[in-house]
Write a protein that holds these residues in place. Structure first.
Motif, PDB file in Angstrom:
ATOM      1  N   ALA A 176      13.605  77.398  41.362  1.00  0.00           N
ATOM      2  CA  ALA A 176      12.989  77.187  42.678  1.00  0.00           C
ATOM      3  C   ALA A 176      11.672  77.950  42.798  1.00  0.00           C
ATOM      4  N   HIS A 177      11.661  79.201  42.319  1.00  0.00           N
ATOM      5  CA  HIS A 177      10.439  80.007  42.379  1.00  0.00           C
ATOM      6  C   HIS A 177       9.315  79.366  41.562  1.00  0.00           C
ATOM      7  N   LEU A 178       9.655  78.871  40.358  1.00  0.00           N
ATOM      8  CA  LEU A 178       8.629  78.268  39.509  1.00  0.00           C
ATOM      9  C   LEU A 178       8.152  76.928  40.062  1.00  0.00           C
ATOM     10  N   GLN A 179       9.054  76.166  40.654  1.00  0.00           N
ATOM     11  CA  GLN A 179       8.637  74.926  41.308  1.00  0.00           C
ATOM     12  C   GLN A 179       7.612  75.218  42.403  1.00  0.00           C
ATOM     13  N   LEU A 205      10.601  66.721  45.573  1.00  0.00           N
ATOM     14  CA  LEU A 205       9.872  67.879  46.095  1.00  0.00           C
ATOM     15  C   LEU A 205       8.450  67.952  45.536  1.00  0.00           C
ATOM     16  N   LEU A 206       8.279  67.696  44.243  1.00  0.00           N
ATOM     17  CA  LEU A 206       7.004  67.958  43.583  1.00  0.00           C
ATOM     18  C   LEU A 206       6.061  66.759  43.537  1.00  0.00           C
ATOM     19  N   SER A 207       6.577  65.554  43.600  1.00  0.00           N
ATOM     20  CA  SER A 207       5.814  64.379  43.177  1.00  0.00           C
ATOM     21  C   SER A 207       5.066  63.661  44.293  1.00  0.00           C
ATOM     22  N   ASP A 208       3.981  63.005  43.869  1.00  0.00           N
ATOM     23  CA  ASP A 208       3.330  62.002  44.704  1.00  0.00           C
ATOM     24  C   ASP A 208       3.962  60.634  44.473  1.00  0.00           C
ATOM     25  N   ARG A 209       4.382  60.411  43.227  1.00  0.00           N
ATOM     26  CA  ARG A 209       5.110  59.185  42.893  1.00  0.00           C
ATOM     27  C   ARG A 209       6.195  59.509  41.875  1.00  0.00           C
ATOM     28  N   ILE A 210       7.304  58.779  41.956  1.00  0.00           N
ATOM     29  CA  ILE A 210       8.404  58.940  41.005  1.00  0.00           C
ATOM     30  C   ILE A 210       8.548  57.635  40.225  1.00  0.00           C
ATOM     31  N   VAL A 211       8.461  57.754  38.896  1.00  0.00           N
ATOM     32  CA  VAL A 211       8.582  56.603  38.004  1.00  0.00           C
ATOM     33  C   VAL A 211      10.002  56.603  37.452  1.00  0.00           C
ATOM     34  N   MET A 212      10.762  55.562  37.787  1.00  0.00           N
ATOM     35  CA  MET A 212      12.168  55.487  37.389  1.00  0.00           C
ATOM     36  C   MET A 212      12.317  54.555  36.190  1.00  0.00           C
ATOM     37  N   MET A 213      12.891  55.096  35.104  1.00  0.00           N
ATOM     38  CA  MET A 213      13.030  54.363  33.851  1.00  0.00           C
ATOM     39  C   MET A 213      14.385  53.671  33.767  1.00  0.00           C
ATOM     40  N   THR A 214      14.381  52.461  33.216  1.00  0.00           N
ATOM     41  CA  THR A 214      15.637  51.783  32.931  1.00  0.00           C
ATOM     42  C   THR A 214      16.262  52.404  31.688  1.00  0.00           C
ATOM     43  N   ASN A 215      17.525  52.081  31.440  1.00  0.00           N
ATOM     44  CA  ASN A 215      18.199  52.628  30.273  1.00  0.00           C
ATOM     45  C   ASN A 215      17.750  51.925  29.003  1.00  0.00           C
ATOM     46  N   GLY A 216      17.803  52.648  27.891  1.00  0.00           N
ATOM     47  CA  GLY A 216      17.492  52.070  26.601  1.00  0.00           C
ATOM     48  C   GLY A 216      18.695  51.366  26.015  1.00  0.00           C
ATOM     49  N   PRO A 217      18.534  50.659  24.886  1.00  0.00           N
ATOM     50  CA  PRO A 217      17.258  50.497  24.173  1.00  0.00           C
ATOM     51  C   PRO A 217      16.303  49.572  24.929  1.00  0.00           C
ATOM     52  N   SER A 218      15.069  49.524  24.460  1.00  0.00           N
ATOM     53  CA  SER A 218      14.016  48.722  25.101  1.00  0.00           C
ATOM     54  C   SER A 218      13.834  49.126  26.562  1.00  0.00           C
ATOM     55  N   ALA A 219      13.797  50.427  26.804  1.00  0.00           N
ATOM     56  CA  ALA A 219      13.621  50.929  28.170  1.00  0.00           C
ATOM     57  C   ALA A 219      12.228  50.588  28.687  1.00  0.00           C
ATOM     58  N   ILE A 236      12.935  74.291  52.301  1.00  0.00           N
ATOM     59  CA  ILE A 236      13.931  74.539  53.353  1.00  0.00           C
ATOM     60  C   ILE A 236      13.760  73.537  54.489  1.00  0.00           C
ATOM     61  N   ALA A 237      12.521  73.330  54.906  1.00  0.00           N
ATOM     62  CA  ALA A 237      12.264  72.376  55.982  1.00  0.00           C
ATOM     63  C   ALA A 237      12.613  70.955  55.565  1.00  0.00           C
ATOM     64  N   LEU A 238      12.381  70.628  54.305  1.00  0.00           N
ATOM     65  CA  LEU A 238      12.630  69.271  53.834  1.00  0.00           C
ATOM     66  C   LEU A 238      14.110  68.941  53.721  1.00  0.00           C
ATOM     67  N   ALA A 239      14.951  69.954  53.651  1.00  0.00           N
ATOM     68  CA  ALA A 239      16.388  69.710  53.505  1.00  0.00           C
ATOM     69  C   ALA A 239      16.934  68.843  54.629  1.00  0.00           C
ATOM     70  N   ASP A 240      16.349  68.949  55.818  1.00  0.00           N
ATOM     71  CA  ASP A 240      16.810  68.167  56.973  1.00  0.00           C
ATOM     72  C   ASP A 240      15.825  67.062  57.351  1.00  0.00           C
ATOM     73  N   ASP A 241      14.871  66.792  56.472  1.00  0.00           N
ATOM     74  CA  ASP A 241      13.862  65.775  56.751  1.00  0.00           C
ATOM     75  C   ASP A 241      14.406  64.397  56.369  1.00  0.00           C
ATOM     76  N   ALA A 242      14.383  63.451  57.301  1.00  0.00           N
ATOM     77  CA  ALA A 242      14.944  62.117  57.058  1.00  0.00           C
ATOM     78  C   ALA A 242      14.215  61.398  55.924  1.00  0.00           C
ATOM     79  N   ARG A 243      12.889  61.576  55.826  1.00  0.00           N
ATOM     80  CA  ARG A 243      12.133  60.913  54.766  1.00  0.00           C
ATOM     81  C   ARG A 243      12.504  61.475  53.398  1.00  0.00           C
TER      82      ARG A 243
END
Length: 284
Positions: A176-179, A205-219, A236-243
């Motif tokens: 958490a500290h390093l994040q 928490l960290l991203s502007d966009r999240i790229v979700m990969m399908t499973n391999g092979p041929s991912a 802490i504030a985001l823990a209760d954030d609906a978004r």
């Protein structure tokens, strides 16, 4: 529309061993804007690290290619710095010397000795490691080692910072500290960052966009999700954030669905093998 700073275009990757070719990646296409923080997430074996290594120039794609700031990637270079899950510090060098080795390699011809020393100290201070300059890696904690690894990467002034599960081996509090440190540094420097993670909360928490990969092979890339949360972000504030919880739910749903499909395919194959075995037994 702004031109992509990092462009991954039509990338395929096959590995051949003992005459057998295994398709790992198929048709990977991704545009990353300058200063954007991108996370790649997916189940183990989906080719996330392969994508990162192709961008780093450590692997050459079987098809397609990568362009960073208008130049094609054909080999490793200081414009792309890679931080591994394992800190990869040289154990016989001090904290200062581990960063110095990267700075000397990158800036020997463009900065004076005094400027290089100042730059090393600046980057170590940025990750709060200025107090441990003369310590060896064996004399500092895992979290401190990773801070030094990040400082070494940043000291190269890379155009793209590549993070391969950089916090995966750390305990929850240190992670958490390093994040938080990475968020602070990225806000200050506006780095372009591509990170691999298995941690859904970390990705949101960290991203502007999240790229979700399908499973391999041929991912391939299954879904890309914009994370429209204002910065700076407070965990802490985001823990209760609906978004925040909506984004988290979307990623978990994607990963769960992909895992369920894999399990269904595995069950069907197991049933097929069992049926073939029974038929063989009857014939015998």
């Amino acid at each position: 529309m702004s031109k992509a700073y990092l462009n991954i275009s039509r990338v395929d990757m096959d590995f051949t061993r003992n005459g057998v070719t295994n398709p790992v990646l198929r048709d990977i296409n991704l545009d990353v804007m300058r200063g954007e923080f991108i996370s790649l997430i997916g189940h183990s074996g989906c080719g996330k690290s392969t994508v990162l290594n192709i961008v780093a120039g450590l692997l050459k794609a079987s098809a397609g290619g990568v362009i960073v700031d208008g130049k094609e990637v054909n080999a490793p270079g200081p414009d792309r710095a890679l931080v591994f899950q394992n800190h990869s510090l040289l154990p016989w060098l001090t904290v200062y010397q581990n960063v110095e080795i990267a700075v000397e390699k990158t800036f020997r011809r463009t900065k004076s000795a005094a400027e290089r020393r100042e730059w090393i100290l600046h980057n170590l201070e940025m990750v709060n490691m200025g107090h441990a300059l003369e310590r060896l890696p064996s004399e500092i904690s895992g979290g401190m080692k990773q801070r030094v690894g990040i400082a070494r990467a940043l000291a190269m002034e890379p155009k793209v910072l590549l993070l391969d599960e950089p916090f995966g081996a750390l305990d929850a509090l240190t992670r958490a500290h390093l994040q938080d440190e990475v968020m602070r540094i990225q806000a200050e420097l506006h780095n372009t960052v591509m990170m691999i993670t298995h941690d859904v909360d970390e990705a949101v928490l960290l991203s502007d966009r999240i790229v979700m990969m399908t499973n391999g092979p041929s991912a391939t890339i299954g879904q890309i999700m914009d994370v429209e949360l204002p910065r700076p972000r407070d965990r802490i504030a985001l823990a209760d954030d609906a978004r925040y919880n909506h984004y988290r739910h979307e990623v978990l749903s994607f990963l769960y669905e992909k895992q369920r499909k894999v399990e269904d395919i595995g069950s069907r194959r197991a049933r097929a093998r069992s049926g073939d075995a029974e038929k063989a037994a009857v014939r015998a």
